[in-house]
Design a protein around this motif. Sequence first.
Motif, PDB file in Angstrom:
ATOM      1  N   HIS A  53     -65.502 101.484  20.897  1.00  0.00           N
ATOM      2  CA  HIS A  53     -65.170 100.177  20.331  1.00  0.00           C
ATOM      3  C   HIS A  53     -64.148 100.259  19.207  1.00  0.00           C
ATOM      4  O   HIS A  53     -64.021  99.325  18.426  1.00  0.00           O
ATOM      5  N   SER A  54     -63.432 101.362  19.089  1.00  0.00           N
ATOM      6  CA  SER A  54     -62.548 101.483  17.932  1.00  0.00           C
ATOM      7  C   SER A  54     -61.138 100.959  18.169  1.00  0.00           C
ATOM      8  O   SER A  54     -60.404 100.732  17.208  1.00  0.00           O
ATOM      9  N   GLU A  56     -58.866  97.979  20.407  1.00  0.00           N
ATOM     10  CA  GLU A  56     -58.870  96.844  21.328  1.00  0.00           C
ATOM     11  C   GLU A  56     -57.544  96.840  22.081  1.00  0.00           C
ATOM     12  O   GLU A  56     -56.481  96.901  21.470  1.00  0.00           O
ATOM     13  N   GLN A  66     -62.462  96.563  24.410  1.00  0.00           N
ATOM     14  CA  GLN A  66     -62.564  97.561  23.350  1.00  0.00           C
ATOM     15  C   GLN A  66     -62.852  98.893  24.017  1.00  0.00           C
ATOM     16  O   GLN A  66     -63.603  98.970  24.997  1.00  0.00           O
ATOM     17  N   CYS A  67     -62.223  99.943  23.498  1.00  0.00           N
ATOM     18  CA  CYS A  67     -62.385 101.271  24.069  1.00  0.00           C
ATOM     19  C   CYS A  67     -62.169 102.317  22.976  1.00  0.00           C
ATOM     20  O   CYS A  67     -61.912 101.966  21.834  1.00  0.00           O
ATOM     21  N   ARG A  72     -67.448 100.767  15.514  1.00  0.00           N
ATOM     22  CA  ARG A  72     -67.478  99.495  16.241  1.00  0.00           C
ATOM     23  C   ARG A  72     -66.861  98.409  15.373  1.00  0.00           C
ATOM     24  O   ARG A  72     -67.133  98.309  14.190  1.00  0.00           O
ATOM     25  N   HIS A  73     -66.049  97.560  16.019  1.00  0.00           N
ATOM     26  CA  HIS A  73     -65.451  96.431  15.315  1.00  0.00           C
ATOM     27  C   HIS A  73     -66.166  95.166  15.752  1.00  0.00           C
ATOM     28  O   HIS A  73     -66.381  94.945  16.926  1.00  0.00           O
ATOM     29  N   PRO A  78     -59.286  93.187  14.894  1.00  0.00           N
ATOM     30  CA  PRO A  78     -59.642  94.604  14.882  1.00  0.00           C
ATOM     31  C   PRO A  78     -58.581  95.427  14.146  1.00  0.00           C
ATOM     32  O   PRO A  78     -57.402  95.088  14.158  1.00  0.00           O
TER      33      PRO A  78
END
Length: 131
Positions: A53-54, A56, A66-67, A72-73, A78
């Motif tokens: 999730h870092s 987008e 998100q990948c 996580r955002h 982001p």
Amino acid sequence: MARASVDPAEVRAAVVAVSQWLRDEGVGAPARGELAAAVRGTVRALAASAPGHSVEVRVPPFVAVQCVAGPRHTRGTPPNVVETDPRTWLLLATGLLDFEAAVASGAVSASGSRAGEVAHWLPITRLDQSG
């Protein structure tokens, strides 16, 4: 929410369906549905290959995911974003365009210290001479 599984054969077929346009913009853009399938499939394949999730990745108007493993955002803009148009994304996803060159030319907006990490998972699927 669980991520949908990605069928590599479906992604490949969707990309092949738009491959002539990727190689020669003069042939005319594919139908919106074909373009959407190729973009969504390749972006979701990236997210499946680089879970997290870092970063987008945005390819408007079709998809944002998100990948990349990391923090996580959850709110607001982001800190790490990669954004581009559908054709540029597909050129990156097929190896027809280099990520760093696309960023340098302005075709890709990559903001944040981790955005460039997306390049590690590109291309998603290569186009050979026949496809």
